[in-house]
Design an enzyme around this catalytic site. Structure first.
Site, mmCIF file in Angstrom:
data_model
loop_
_atom_site.group_PDB
_atom_site.id
_atom_site.type_symbol
_atom_site.label_atom_id
_atom_site.label_comp_id
_atom_site.label_asym_id
_atom_site.label_seq_id
_atom_site.Cartn_x
_atom_site.Cartn_y
_atom_site.Cartn_z
ATOM 1 C CG HIS A 99 -8.085 -3.976 -2.665
ATOM 2 N ND1 HIS A 99 -9.048 -3.068 -3.004
ATOM 3 C CD2 HIS A 99 -7.072 -3.261 -2.110
ATOM 4 C CE1 HIS A 99 -8.642 -1.845 -2.667
ATOM 5 N NE2 HIS A 99 -7.445 -1.933 -2.132
ATOM 6 N NE ARG A 154 -3.666 2.122 2.708
ATOM 7 C CZ ARG A 154 -3.573 2.705 3.910
ATOM 8 N NH1 ARG A 154 -2.893 2.140 4.891
ATOM 9 N NH2 ARG A 154 -4.183 3.850 4.136
ATOM 10 C CG HIS A 212 -1.610 5.129 -0.725
ATOM 11 N ND1 HIS A 212 -2.377 5.547 0.338
ATOM 12 C CD2 HIS A 212 -2.392 4.255 -1.407
ATOM 13 C CE1 HIS A 212 -3.553 4.952 0.303
ATOM 14 N NE2 HIS A 212 -3.582 4.142 -0.741
ATOM 15 C CD1 TRP A 243 -11.636 -6.124 -0.862
ATOM 16 C CD2 TRP A 243 -9.782 -5.857 0.354
ATOM 17 N NE1 TRP A 243 -11.420 -4.776 -0.692
ATOM 18 C CE2 TRP A 243 -10.294 -4.587 0.038
ATOM 19 C CE3 TRP A 243 -8.604 -5.922 1.118
ATOM 20 C CZ2 TRP A 243 -9.681 -3.397 0.460
ATOM 21 C CZ3 TRP A 243 -7.998 -4.747 1.528
ATOM 22 C CH2 TRP A 243 -8.541 -3.513 1.204
HETATM 23 FE FE1 HIF Z 1 -6.251 -0.225 -1.671
HETATM 24 N N1 HIF Z 1 -7.222 0.251 0.035
HETATM 25 N N2 HIF Z 1 -7.469 0.994 -2.714
HETATM 26 N N3 HIF Z 1 -5.190 -0.605 -3.363
HETATM 27 N N4 HIF Z 1 -4.968 -1.317 -0.572
HETATM 28 C C1 HIF Z 1 -6.958 -0.222 1.291
HETATM 29 C C2 HIF Z 1 -5.996 -1.154 1.631
HETATM 30 C C3 HIF Z 1 -5.117 -1.687 0.743
HETATM 31 C C4 HIF Z 1 -8.542 1.682 -2.218
HETATM 32 C C5 HIF Z 1 -8.877 1.832 -0.889
HETATM 33 C C6 HIF Z 1 -8.279 1.121 0.140
HETATM 34 C C7 HIF Z 1 -5.521 -0.188 -4.617
HETATM 35 C C8 HIF Z 1 -6.627 0.526 -4.958
HETATM 36 C C9 HIF Z 1 -7.514 1.088 -4.077
HETATM 37 C C10 HIF Z 1 -3.949 -2.075 -1.085
HETATM 38 C C11 HIF Z 1 -3.476 -2.015 -2.374
HETATM 39 C C12 HIF Z 1 -4.082 -1.350 -3.423
HETATM 40 C C13 HIF Z 1 -7.862 0.357 2.224
HETATM 41 C C14 HIF Z 1 -7.879 0.085 3.715
HETATM 42 C C15 HIF Z 1 -8.688 1.179 1.517
HETATM 43 C C16 HIF Z 1 -9.843 2.017 2.049
HETATM 44 C C17 HIF Z 1 -6.781 0.850 4.447
HETATM 45 C C18 HIF Z 1 -6.777 0.476 5.909
HETATM 46 O O1 HIF Z 1 -7.801 0.699 6.566
HETATM 47 O O2 HIF Z 1 -5.756 -0.046 6.386
HETATM 48 C C19 HIF Z 1 -9.280 2.253 -3.315
HETATM 49 C C20 HIF Z 1 -10.535 3.110 -3.192
HETATM 50 C C21 HIF Z 1 -8.660 1.888 -4.469
HETATM 51 C C22 HIF Z 1 -9.079 2.182 -5.904
HETATM 52 C C23 HIF Z 1 -9.664 0.979 -6.541
HETATM 53 C C24 HIF Z 1 -4.583 -0.782 -5.653
HETATM 54 C C25 HIF Z 1 -5.299 -1.800 -6.497
HETATM 55 C C26 HIF Z 1 -6.059 -2.747 -5.667
HETATM 56 C C27 HIF Z 1 -3.937 0.235 -6.637
HETATM 57 C C28 HIF Z 1 -3.596 -1.426 -4.782
HETATM 58 O O3 HIF Z 1 -2.541 -2.022 -5.162
HETATM 59 C C29 HIF Z 1 -3.455 -2.978 -0.066
HETATM 60 C C30 HIF Z 1 -2.367 -4.030 -0.259
HETATM 61 C C31 HIF Z 1 -4.194 -2.736 1.073
HETATM 62 C C32 HIF Z 1 -4.091 -3.441 2.403
HETATM 63 C C33 HIF Z 1 -3.229 -2.682 3.382
HETATM 64 C C34 HIF Z 1 -3.098 -3.382 4.703
HETATM 65 O O4 HIF Z 1 -2.608 -2.741 5.626
HETATM 66 O O5 HIF Z 1 -3.438 -4.563 4.840
#
Ligand code: HIF
Length: 289
Positions: A173, A46, A50, A189
């Site tokens: 995800h 993540r 970001h 997920w």
């Molecule tokens: Fe995420 N994402 N992401 N994300 N994400 C979260 C957590 C992870 C979006 C929202 C969230 C991508 C796209 C989007 C990861 C990887 C990617 C969380 C939760 C939210 C809300 C954060 C928390 O509470 O800890 C949205 C709206 C996206 C647009 C579709 C990417 C494609 C899936 C680009 C991507 O690679 C990962 C890995 C996590 C888990 C982090 C963790 O701490 O476990």
């Protein structure tokens, strides 16, 4: 943060073996008993995303080049809540390899997170330099999980991605979970949140989902176990007429998903880096540790 400049001069002389050592050091500490599902890989992934996903192709600002999330203002953006866990982990690696830039380090972390959890090999190259505070991007460039298809397109088209690439990226995800104290959302997920797979698409299409009844933000839960979640933006992929066929394809065909994901994710990690900074270097493949 370390004052020792990571960057152009140091990067020029380094070889694949040097980066393999950094990768191995990152990989060695990913497993962490008692933290979430036993691995730091999801939060490190993540961070890489970001750091990269702030890119705007019109103004050529944002992206992974300057690692501006080191600075308090960008670190404090709501979307980045909780990423100090990943940055602190990376700080320790930086101490061992002070010559690497933060942008290279964080994106290499993303590569390690995917490869070490069983995902595809992500082509990667060094060349990012550490920026200064004025390189920070304004808040609001990362996606808002409460929204739908139009918002997803607005955000990812701005980075230069197309519909198929949006769906390919979304499979990440499969890893990790939402935390109430970070995003407000809750839960993983998939049933195996530390294994990279195409499970996200299969569950999205084939599980019955319902709105979760709770005081938190609107999210879905699976009807059967009520232990899995989907964000509104995730669900948009299963309902949008252009996204849905790609979700179906990836749910059936993990090989195609892996191939498309690797390409799209490699592109994501390079956003915002001017061509001349690669100094003619082509992407390399780093071995799984
Ligand atoms: Fe995420 N994402 N992401 N994300 N994400 C979260 C957590 C992870 C979006 C929202 C969230 C991508 C796209 C989007 C990861 C990887 C990617 C969380 C939760 C939210 C809300 C954060 C928390 O509470 O800890 C949205 C709206 C996206 C647009 C579709 C990417 C494609 C899936 C680009 C991507 O690679 C990962 C890995 C996590 C888990 C982090 C963790 O701490 O476990």
């Amino acid at each position: 943060y370390s004052q020792q400049e990571g960057g152009a001069a140091a990067t020029a002389e380094k070889t694949k073996e040097d980066y393999q050592k950094v990768y191995n050091a990152i990989a060695a500490g990913l497993e962490k008993e008692g933290y979430d599902d036993g691995s730091l890989a999801p939060v490190i992934l993540r961070l890489a995303w970001h750091a990269s996903g702030t890119y705007d192709k019109e103004t050529k600002t944002g992206g992974s080049n300057y690692a501006t999330m080191r600075f308090p203002s960008e670190a404090g953006h709501g979307a980045n809540a909780g990423l100090h866990v990943a940055r602190d982990y990376m700080e320790n690696i930086k101490k061992q390899f002070p010559w690497i830039s933060y942008g290279d380090l964080w994106t290499l972390g993303g590569v390690a997170a995917i490869q070490e959890t069983g995902g595809p090999t992500i082509p990667w190259r060094p060349g990012r330099i550490d920026g200064v505070e004025v390189n920070q991007t304004p808040d609001g460039r990362l996606p808002d999980a409460s929204q739908g298809s139009k918002h997803l397109r607005d955000i990812f088209y701005r980075m230069g991605f197309n519909d198929r690439e949006i769906v390919a990226l979304a499979g990440a995800h499969a890893l990790g979970r939402c935390h109430v104290d970070r995003s407000g959302y809750d839960g993983p997920w998939t049933f195996s949140p530390v294994t990279f797979s195409n499970q996200f698409y299969d569950l999205l299409l084939n599980e019955p989902w319902q709105w979760k009844k709770w005081k938190g933000p609107a999210q879905y839960e699976d009807k059967k176990t009520r232990s899995l979640m989907m964000l509104p933006t995730d669900m948009a992929l299963a309902t949008d007429p252009k996204f849905k066929p790609v979700v179906q394809e990836y749910a059936k065909d993990e090989e195609t998903f892996f191939k498309d994901f690797a390409k799209a994710f490699a592109t994501l990690l390079e956003l915002g880096v001017p061509e001349e900074q690669w100094k003619g270097k082509q992407p390399m493949t780093i071995d799984t540790a």
